[in-house]
Design a protein around this motif. Structure first.
Motif, PDB file in Angstrom:
ATOM      1  N   THR A 449       0.829  -1.206   0.000  1.00 15.33           N
ATOM      2  CA  THR A 449       0.000   0.000   0.000  1.00 15.33           C
ATOM      3  C   THR A 449       0.857   1.246   0.000  1.00 15.33           C
ATOM      4  N   GLY A 450       0.216   2.367  -0.345  1.00 12.17           N
ATOM      5  CA  GLY A 450       0.895   3.655  -0.294  1.00 12.17           C
ATOM      6  C   GLY A 450       0.550   4.467   0.934  1.00 12.17           C
ATOM      7  N   ARG A 451      -0.352   3.967   1.773  1.00 15.87           N
ATOM      8  CA  ARG A 451      -0.783   4.736   2.950  1.00 15.87           C
ATOM      9  C   ARG A 451      -1.158   3.768   4.060  1.00 15.87           C
ATOM     10  N   ILE A 452      -0.497   3.887   5.203  1.00 20.61           N
ATOM     11  CA  ILE A 452      -0.792   3.054   6.367  1.00 20.61           C
ATOM     12  C   ILE A 452      -1.351   3.965   7.454  1.00 20.61           C
ATOM     13  N   VAL A 453      -2.524   3.617   7.951  1.00 19.76           N
ATOM     14  CA  VAL A 453      -3.240   4.414   8.950  1.00 19.76           C
ATOM     15  C   VAL A 453      -3.139   3.702  10.291  1.00 19.76           C
ATOM     16  N   PHE A 454      -2.828   4.449  11.339  1.00 18.93           N
ATOM     17  CA  PHE A 454      -2.663   3.855  12.668  1.00 18.93           C
ATOM     18  C   PHE A 454      -3.722   4.418  13.609  1.00 18.93           C
ATOM     19  N   HIS A 465       0.399  18.032   1.376  1.00 24.33           N
ATOM     20  CA  HIS A 465       1.701  17.749   0.764  1.00 24.33           C
ATOM     21  C   HIS A 465       2.176  16.339   1.104  1.00 24.33           C
ATOM     22  N   ALA A 466       1.729  15.788   2.221  1.00 29.80           N
ATOM     23  CA  ALA A 466       2.183  14.470   2.656  1.00 29.80           C
ATOM     24  C   ALA A 466       1.221  13.346   2.272  1.00 29.80           C
ATOM     25  N   ARG A 480       4.499   4.648  -7.907  1.00 31.19           N
ATOM     26  CA  ARG A 480       5.440   5.731  -7.605  1.00 31.19           C
ATOM     27  C   ARG A 480       4.744   7.072  -7.445  1.00 31.19           C
ATOM     28  N   PHE A 481       3.457   7.142  -7.787  1.00 30.54           N
ATOM     29  CA  PHE A 481       2.775   8.428  -7.837  1.00 30.54           C
ATOM     30  C   PHE A 481       1.500   8.399  -7.008  1.00 30.54           C
ATOM     31  N   THR A 482       1.022   9.592  -6.656  1.00 31.56           N
ATOM     32  CA  THR A 482      -0.250   9.759  -5.966  1.00 31.56           C
ATOM     33  C   THR A 482      -1.202  10.526  -6.868  1.00 31.56           C
ATOM     34  N   SER A 483      -2.500  10.225  -6.753  1.00 28.74           N
ATOM     35  CA  SER A 483      -3.496  10.970  -7.518  1.00 28.74           C
ATOM     36  C   SER A 483      -4.186  12.025  -6.663  1.00 28.74           C
ATOM     37  N   VAL A 484      -3.891  12.062  -5.369  1.00 35.23           N
ATOM     38  CA  VAL A 484      -4.468  13.041  -4.448  1.00 35.23           C
ATOM     39  C   VAL A 484      -3.328  13.669  -3.660  1.00 35.23           C
ATOM     40  N   GLY A 485      -3.466  14.960  -3.373  1.00 34.05           N
ATOM     41  CA  GLY A 485      -2.426  15.672  -2.643  1.00 34.05           C
ATOM     42  C   GLY A 485      -1.528  16.442  -3.585  1.00 34.05           C
ATOM     43  N   MET A 486      -0.706  17.272  -3.016  1.00 32.35           N
ATOM     44  CA  MET A 486       0.122  18.155  -3.834  1.00 32.35           C
ATOM     45  C   MET A 486       1.141  17.377  -4.664  1.00 32.35           C
TER      46      MET A 486
END
Length: 529
Positions: A449-454, A465-466, A480-486
């Motif tokens: 995954t590209g995002r881990i939530v704790f 930005h993060a 390698r890329f994000t579609s949301v965020g700066m």
């Protein structure tokens, strides 16, 4: 009916409104099954060609606008979007069945995204300037002066999504980030909300005109079937494509783009179940809170959200019964609500049947549907063994369904985590006594995954930005890329190095005196120099 008297149904190609050349359609109110006025035009390959030639003609001028000028344009789009939010939300509510108040908030959030990208442009952060000055006396060989900045790719095609008719549609983050990068945009509007798409298209077209930009900076096209999408991906002037939707649809576009004589990137966001792993101490301490909280968030947008926490995994032990009961109680309180389109509703029905056929047991259901297009909230339960044996249970069911997985122990939790394909997000619920297990789980999730939530939930997601909204296949086609965020702007720029240039021929951001006062990396040292 229409909430806007001057919806024309035309294609918006540059500054022109273009009538139908390949048939028409009407929007459908999914709550009533009634068609809405007016008729909306379909176009074909000729309209695609016209839009992309205008975009290509606009590219040199638009990509070389000053940073201040481009930022002011993005701010103007935001202002106009906020001014149109009431009529936009009212029309979008008719076309999607989503609450108008929610859609007004979506419009305001999307305007905020445009403003944040304006700040990114104004500060020159997208350029990522690096300067390595000449070292003529270096031994054993002299070094010439090298200066690097990122430049825009070229015309970008954006495929609008069905589930967020503003923030993932005509004025969504894909359009905002591409325009921020300096790329003209051609949007293929989603046929589920053509009126909302036209309102947004006119907003951005007005901003283009008032900013004195070339008309080809933005166009909106629409078509039936696959023909127009294929024409957009095939067009030789396209430099990048974005898509949000199903894995089948995204991969069809991706493969087509790779078969071009000059392959171009297709940045897809496709499928994710966003698993939530509840470790034993957290389960024992707050199982009921976790179960209820997850279901509440899974019901957002009638479960039609890419970040819906769809799979809840916990070890059968202290707290599991409380988690299960709380989740079931929350499901029973969930009202059946209209889904976005009849097609999405049908796919949801097939998905829930697939879940049952895969060996899951229905343990809770929301209120019965009233209308044909209503999605009923459902809670299923399955064992870890069955989840491992049946890959279909690990696939997305787009809609208000949640799967609870009963695990035999922490070792099986790790085994199940390894079985998941790429995800947009994964969540860990853990307390202090779970530290060792959490440390073992994190590397497994990092690979998936590209995002881990704790100790929170996958919804909501901050746009910052993060932010990372991406992940390994099949969550996206390029992790390698994000579609949301700066960081989404990174999809639409590429590096160019200027070697041994005279200062007066360099782009302004690279000149020795740093006339724009940008943050730059000079001989490896960051600063405004």
């Amino acid at each position: 009916m229409s909430t806007r008297t001057n919806l024309t149904g035309e294609l918006l190609i540059g500054a022109a409104g273009v009538a139908a050349t390949a048939g028409t359609m009407k929007a459908l109110d999914p709550a009533t099954g009634e068609f809405l006025e007016p008729e909306f035009a379909f176009g074909g390959a000729a309209e695609v060609d016209r839009a992309l030639r205008l975009a290509d003609d606009a590219f040199d001028a638009y990509s070389h606008t000053s940073l201040a000028g481009r930022a002011a344009f993005l701010d103007l789009v935001a202002d106009k979007l906020e001014a149109a939010k009431d009529e936009l939300a009212a029309r979008a509510a008719l076309e999607t069945g989503l609450p108008a108040a929610q859609l007004e908030s979506e419009a305001v959030r999307t305007a905020g995204v445009f403003r944040r990208f304006a700040d990114v442009v104004r500060a020159g952060r997208l350029l990522q300037v690096s300067v390595d000055t000449a070292q003529p006396d270096r031994l054993p060989a002299a070094r010439m002066d090298h200066r690097l900045q990122k430049v825009a790719l070229g015309p970008v095609v954006v495929f609008g999504a069905s589930n967020f008719p503003i923030s993932y549609s005509v004025l969504g983050g894909d359009t905002a980030s591409a325009l921020a990068a300096g790329c003209p945009v051609v949007v293929k509007a989603h046929n589920a909300h053509p009126g909302a798409s036209e309102i947004q298209g006119r907003v951005i077209r007005q901003a283009v005109a008032e900013s004195g930009l070339p008309e080809g900076v933005f166009s909106l096209v629409r078509g039936a079937g696959n023909e127009i999408g294929e024409a957009l991906v095939d067009h030789p002037l396209v430099r990048a494509v974005t898509f949000t939707g199903s894995e089948a649809g995204g991969m069809a576009l991706y493969r087509r783009a790779q078969r071009r004589p000059d392959p171009v990137p297709v940045f897809t966001e496709m499928t994710s179940v966003n698993p939530t792993f509840v470790l034993p101490a957290a389960l024992a301490a707050r199982g009921a809170e976790i179960g209820a909280g997850l279901v509440q968030r899974a019901m957002y947008n009638v479960g039609q959200a890419c970040l819906k926490p769809a799979v809840l995994l916990a070890v059968d032990g202290p707290g599991f019964g409380e988690l299960r009961d709380a989740a079931a109680a929350e499901i029973r309180r969930a009202a059946a609500r209209t889904m976005l389109t009849p097609g999405i509703h049908d796919a949801y029905t097939r998905g829930t049947r697939r879940t049952e056929d895969g060996g899951a047991t229905l343990v809770g259901a929301g209120t019965d549907p009233v209308r044909a297009g209503d999605g009923q909230a459902l809670l299923f339960e399955v064992t870890g063994e069955r989840l491992l044996a049946e890959p279909a249970l690990r696939e997305e069911t787009f809609g208000p369904a949640v799967l609870l997985v009963r695990l035999t122990g922490v070792e099986q939790l790790f085994e199940v985590a390894r079985a998941f394909r790429g995800q947009l997000s994964a969540t860990v619920q853990a307390d202090g006594a779970d530290r060792d297990a959490a440390e073992r789980l994190l590397p497994i999730l990092e690979r998936r995954t590209g995002r881990i939530v704790f100790n929170a939930f996958s919804i909501p997601q901050e746009v910052s930005h993060a932010t990372t909204h991406g992940g390994p296949f099949p969550a996206t086609s390029d992790s390698r890329f994000t579609s949301v965020g700066m960081g989404a702007i990174e999809r639409f720029v590429r590096p160019v190095t200027y070697q041994n240039f005279p200062d007066d021929l360099l782009p302004e951001p690279l000149r020795e005196a740093n006339p724009l006062h940008l943050w730059r990396l000079v001989d490896g040292e960051p600063g405004r120099h």
